[in-house]
Design a protein around this motif. Structure first.
Motif, PDB file in Angstrom:
ATOM      1  N   VAL A 192       0.753  -1.197   0.587  1.00 19.35           N
ATOM      2  CA  VAL A 192      -0.170   0.192   0.382  1.00 19.35           C
ATOM      3  C   VAL A 192       0.705   1.573   0.417  1.00 19.35           C
ATOM      4  O   VAL A 192       1.993   1.052   0.711  1.00 19.35           O
ATOM      5  CB  VAL A 192      -0.619   0.375   1.216  1.00 19.35           C
ATOM      6  CG1 VAL A 192      -1.590   1.612   0.739  1.00 19.35           C
ATOM      7  CG2 VAL A 192      -2.041  -1.055   0.994  1.00 19.35           C
ATOM      8  N   VAL A 193       0.594   1.921  -0.901  1.00 21.36           N
ATOM      9  CA  VAL A 193       1.092   3.308  -0.857  1.00 21.36           C
ATOM     10  C   VAL A 193       0.354   4.688  -1.292  1.00 21.36           C
ATOM     11  O   VAL A 193      -0.855   4.868  -1.154  1.00 21.36           O
ATOM     12  CB  VAL A 193       2.011   4.036  -2.572  1.00 21.36           C
ATOM     13  CG1 VAL A 193       3.135   4.725  -2.838  1.00 21.36           C
ATOM     14  CG2 VAL A 193       2.815   2.474  -2.771  1.00 21.36           C
ATOM     15  N   PHE A 194       0.873   5.468  -0.063  1.00 19.21           N
ATOM     16  CA  PHE A 194       0.046   6.855   0.610  1.00 19.21           C
ATOM     17  C   PHE A 194       0.641   7.612  -0.008  1.00 19.21           C
ATOM     18  O   PHE A 194       2.642   8.122  -0.511  1.00 19.21           O
ATOM     19  CB  PHE A 194       0.154   7.207   2.150  1.00 19.21           C
ATOM     20  CG  PHE A 194      -0.418   5.841   3.073  1.00 19.21           C
ATOM     21  CD1 PHE A 194      -2.118   6.426   3.481  1.00 19.21           C
ATOM     22  CD2 PHE A 194       0.267   4.744   3.073  1.00 19.21           C
ATOM     23  CE1 PHE A 194      -2.580   6.059   4.270  1.00 19.21           C
ATOM     24  CE2 PHE A 194      -0.736   4.331   4.708  1.00 19.21           C
ATOM     25  CZ  PHE A 194      -2.024   4.387   4.471  1.00 19.21           C
ATOM     26  N   ASN A 195      -0.131   8.670  -0.862  1.00 20.34           N
ATOM     27  CA  ASN A 195       0.638   9.762  -1.439  1.00 20.34           C
ATOM     28  C   ASN A 195      -0.606  10.903  -0.449  1.00 20.34           C
ATOM     29  O   ASN A 195      -1.179  12.018  -1.286  1.00 20.34           O
ATOM     30  CB  ASN A 195      -0.437   9.346  -2.772  1.00 20.34           C
ATOM     31  CG  ASN A 195       0.231  11.164  -4.123  1.00 20.34           C
ATOM     32  OD1 ASN A 195       0.897  11.094  -4.077  1.00 20.34           O
ATOM     33  ND2 ASN A 195      -1.065  11.804  -4.562  1.00 20.34           N
ATOM     34  N   VAL A 196      -0.506  11.141   0.969  1.00 23.14           N
ATOM     35  CA  VAL A 196      -0.827  11.969   1.515  1.00 23.14           C
ATOM     36  C   VAL A 196       0.445  12.088   2.871  1.00 23.14           C
ATOM     37  O   VAL A 196       1.039  10.929   3.281  1.00 23.14           O
ATOM     38  CB  VAL A 196      -2.029  11.229   2.726  1.00 23.14           C
ATOM     39  CG1 VAL A 196      -2.525  12.203   3.428  1.00 23.14           C
ATOM     40  CG2 VAL A 196      -2.874  10.927   1.476  1.00 23.14           C
ATOM     41  N   VAL A 197       1.087  13.431   2.876  1.00 25.12           N
ATOM     42  CA  VAL A 197       2.160  13.265   3.126  1.00 25.12           C
ATOM     43  C   VAL A 197       1.627  13.974   4.956  1.00 25.12           C
ATOM     44  O   VAL A 197       0.750  14.799   5.075  1.00 25.12           O
ATOM     45  CB  VAL A 197       2.344  14.817   3.195  1.00 25.12           C
ATOM     46  CG1 VAL A 197       3.963  15.160   3.618  1.00 25.12           C
ATOM     47  CG2 VAL A 197       3.367  14.615   1.214  1.00 25.12           C
ATOM     48  N   GLN A 198       1.874  12.992   5.544  1.00 24.66           N
ATOM     49  CA  GLN A 198       1.870  12.679   7.328  1.00 24.66           C
ATOM     50  C   GLN A 198       3.200  13.752   7.950  1.00 24.66           C
ATOM     51  O   GLN A 198       3.462  13.423   9.238  1.00 24.66           O
ATOM     52  CB  GLN A 198       1.458  12.368   7.721  1.00 24.66           C
ATOM     53  CG  GLN A 198       0.102  11.269   6.944  1.00 24.66           C
ATOM     54  CD  GLN A 198       0.178   9.710   7.038  1.00 24.66           C
ATOM     55  OE1 GLN A 198       1.145   9.665   6.653  1.00 24.66           O
ATOM     56  NE2 GLN A 198      -0.892   9.912   6.421  1.00 24.66           N
ATOM     57  N   ALA A 199       3.095  15.411   7.856  1.00 23.92           N
ATOM     58  CA  ALA A 199       3.909  16.403   7.999  1.00 23.92           C
ATOM     59  C   ALA A 199       3.904  16.513   9.167  1.00 23.92           C
ATOM     60  O   ALA A 199       4.399  17.028   9.926  1.00 23.92           O
ATOM     61  CB  ALA A 199       4.894  17.409   6.985  1.00 23.92           C
ATOM     62  N   GLN A 200       2.571  17.004   9.656  1.00 25.49           N
ATOM     63  CA  GLN A 200       1.964  18.014  10.628  1.00 25.49           C
ATOM     64  C   GLN A 200       1.389  16.406  11.573  1.00 25.49           C
ATOM     65  O   GLN A 200       0.539  15.403  11.328  1.00 25.49           O
ATOM     66  CB  GLN A 200       1.014  18.748  10.446  1.00 25.49           C
ATOM     67  CG  GLN A 200       1.262  19.898   9.542  1.00 25.49           C
ATOM     68  CD  GLN A 200       3.208  20.602  10.132  1.00 25.49           C
ATOM     69  OE1 GLN A 200       3.157  20.677  11.267  1.00 25.49           O
ATOM     70  NE2 GLN A 200       3.845  20.854   9.726  1.00 25.49           N
ATOM     71  N   PRO A 201       1.652  16.642  12.757  1.00 33.98           N
ATOM     72  CA  PRO A 201       1.030  16.136  14.215  1.00 33.98           C
ATOM     73  C   PRO A 201      -0.233  15.894  14.002  1.00 33.98           C
ATOM     74  O   PRO A 201      -0.922  17.121  13.391  1.00 33.98           O
ATOM     75  CB  PRO A 201       1.157  16.335  15.616  1.00 33.98           C
ATOM     76  CG  PRO A 201       2.716  17.302  15.402  1.00 33.98           C
ATOM     77  CD  PRO A 201       2.116  17.647  13.762  1.00 33.98           C
TER      78      PRO A 201
END
Length: 609
Positions: free
Chosen positions: A111-120
């Motif tokens: 599974v590849v995420f194209n959602v950047v989870q850069a912030q808490p």
């Protein structure tokens, strides 16, 4: 005439100079790249329909998934647990992880995420911990997203930041992280997966640890030095999308052994990028990039050194092709041929070799060289046509002159003089000196003009050239300035001579009716080599022929005084061309003044059908 090779070479090299590194980012270079993008889009459209790739599948967080209240009834939402937790974006990370877990438990390869989870997470640390905890058993089969963010601060200062998963998520030990950035053309068309060269320059620090592109990490392919051009697809050919809200309703077999990309496709969120087929979401483009690497259908550009070599060799070929002294029309045709060749080579390289050549530069080289070489040649030929028309307009039949002026080949050579073979005709009034003695000038010129009109018209109508009027004589050539073949010209000259004799007979009847003495004419025909071209002052040129054949014909015409009953004399050389048609009387061999050997002479009486 100076060789046009230097001009053609200089113009053909201009596109190469525009593409050199010192001009990177310049207006001309961006214009060429924009043209290349347009050409690529055209090739994509002309390529034809392709099958939908097996991988990846896209679990699309689309507009419907973000507004299920508009799509489903409350009963339909309660049927599946995950649907009950879906709502406006951003979704809880625990929900994102649950989607991925569902896919992995159903047999998805990764599974590849194209959602950047850069912030808490705005829902607190527990949400990030839930994400890590849910996916911890699958961490080797999960690819997380990172991004390089370029922002402009107040005052025009630009800053570049690398956005990675938050420390809380990174602590989960996910080993695979990929960069979501894709490269765009100067016109904003998303077209490529970054290469190592771009990554080294992304943060302005070649030593910075920048993750590889997301598609490279997910595909397992090696990172290339140069960007890999995404193989764009029409909507019907793009990787399949499954709306996120339909995940639980799908059979598990759909996901088995597949790579699944999770990301936003909702147009309402504005994440739309331009492509050759119109706007697409970033997730869709990531899917196309991943499919490009998995199918090994990516296109690459030649290295800068290879580009310079290619364009240098092409410029040399263009210069050698267009640098020869050729008519302007032929140069234009050659230039068009080179342009078509450049387009065909670019298309074949793109479709067959996966290589995107600098097509615009390859096309521009022959285009500039053709214009630079053909335009002055066209002007020069126009001046030559004007000179030729002025020189010949009253001495050639209009149809023949118009045809001649359309034939631009070797026009300059004709005007400068050339060796050629033709039939020479001389006609002279016999005994006219005595006849004209005592005539009034006005009557004399009137008589000559009537005779000239009578004898010149058959020459023009048979396609001959009235060279000049010499006193009471006429000189004409058949086969100048353009030959229709020796036999054709010989028959035309013979017909003209017989028609001239008949025209004189008609004129004599008119003269006798007016109480004037009849005229007698001698005509001679001979075939041979002459020098034809313009003679005289630059301000007053006259197209004419000189040479041995002219002299022989003049001497042959003088023999008509000895053969009063044979007004048309032809040489044996000319008779050999029309022997099957000519009714002649052999008159023997005769010495001619200034000619080293006797000439075979015949009297022409008629032409047989």
């Amino acid at each position: 005439m100076k060789s046009p090779v230097p001009v053609a070479a200089a113009l053909a090299l201009l596109p190469l100079l525009v593409l050199l590194p010192p001009l990177e980012g310049s207006g001309p270079q961006q214009a060429l790249e924009a043209s290349d993008t347009l050409l690529q889009g055209l090739l994509v459209r002309l390529r034809g329909r392709r099958s939908v790739p097996r991988d990846p599948l896209v679990l699309a967080i689309d507009d419907d998934s973000l507004a299920l209240d508009r799509v489903l009834t409350p009963q339909e939402r309660r049927r599946y647990p995950l649907r009950q937790r879906m709502g406006p974006w951003p979704w809880p990370r625990e929900l994102q992880a649950a989607l991925a877990e569902r896919l992995l438990r159903s047999g998805a390869r990764q599974v590849v995420f194209n959602v950047v989870q850069a912030q808490p997470s705005p829902r607190g640390p527990a949400d990030d911990q839930a994400f890590v905890g849910t996916l911890a058993p699958w961490r080797e089969r999960v690819v997380l997203a990172a991004a390089v963010l370029d922002t402009e601060e107040p005052g025009g200062l630009r800053t570049t930041t690398l956005l990675r998963p938050t420390a809380a998520i990174a602590a989960g030990g996910f080993p695979r992280v990929g960069l979501t950035n894709l490269l765009q053309s100067p016109q904003g068309v998303t077209e490529a997966i970054p290469g190592r060269r771009w990554l080294d320059q992304a943060l302005g620090d070649p030593g910075a640890a920048v993750p590889p592109p997301l598609a490279v990490v997910a595909s397992g392919r090696a990172l290339t030095q140069e960007p890999v051009l995404i193989d764009p697809r029409a909507a019907a050919e793009a990787p399949r999308q499954v709306p996120a809200w339909q995940l639980e309703a799908m059979p598990a077999a759909l996901w088995q052994g597949r790579t699944v990309l999770i990301g936003l496709t909702a147009a309402s969120l504005g994440d739309q990028l331009e492509t050759p087929f119109g706007p697409r979401s970033g997730t869709e483009l990531q899917a196309e990039g991943l499919a490009t690497l998995l199918e090994r259908s990516g296109r690459g550009r030649p290295s800068p050194g290879m580009t310079v070599l290619l364009l240098g060799l092409w410029a040399a070929a263009v210069a050698l092709t267009l640098g020869r002294n050729r008519p302007a029309a032929r140069l234009v045709l050659l230039g068009l041929g080179l342009i078509v060749l450049a387009l065909a080579a670019s298309a074949l390289a793109w479709l067959g070799l996966g290589l995107r050549l600098p097509a615009s530069a390859l096309v521009l080289a022959p285009l500039l060289a053709t214009v630079g070489v053909a335009a002055p040649r066209w002007r020069r030929e126009g001046r030559e046509r004007a000179v030729l028309q002025q020189a010949l307009s009253r001495r050639l039949a209009p149809a023949l002159l118009a045809d001649l002026l359309r034939q631009t080949d070797r026009m300059g050579d004709r005007l400068g003089g050339e060796r050629c073979r033709c039939v020479v005709l001389f006609a002279d009034l016999v005994g006219f000196t005595g006849l004209s003695h005592g005539m009034e000038a006005e009557a004399l010129f009137s008589l000559l003009n009537r005779w000239f009109a009578a004898v010149a018209r058959p020459v023009l109508e048979e396609g001959g050239l009235v060279d000049k009027f010499i006193g009471d004589a006429v000189m004409a050539e058949f086969g100048l300035p353009r030959s229709r073949g020796d036999r054709h010209e010989a028959l035309a000259a013979a017909r003209a001579a017989l028609r001239m004799q008949r025209a004189l007979e008609e004129l004599n009847r008119e003269l006798q009716a007016a109480g004037l003495a009849p005229l007698r004419m001698g005509i001679a025909l001979h075939v041979g080599e002459v020098m034809a071209g313009n003679l005289g002052l630059p301000e007053r040129l006259e197209y004419t022929a000189i040479g041995a054949a002219v002299n022989v014909t003049s001497r042959l015409e003088a023999l008509t005084r000895r053969f009063a009953d044979q007004p048309v004399l032809i040489s044996g050389d000319l008779l050999a061309l029309i022997a099957d048609r000519a009714d002649t009387v052999p008159l023997g061999r005769h010495e001619l003044r200034g000619w080293p050997e006797p000439l075979d002479v015949h009297g022409l009486r008629a032409l047989r059908p």
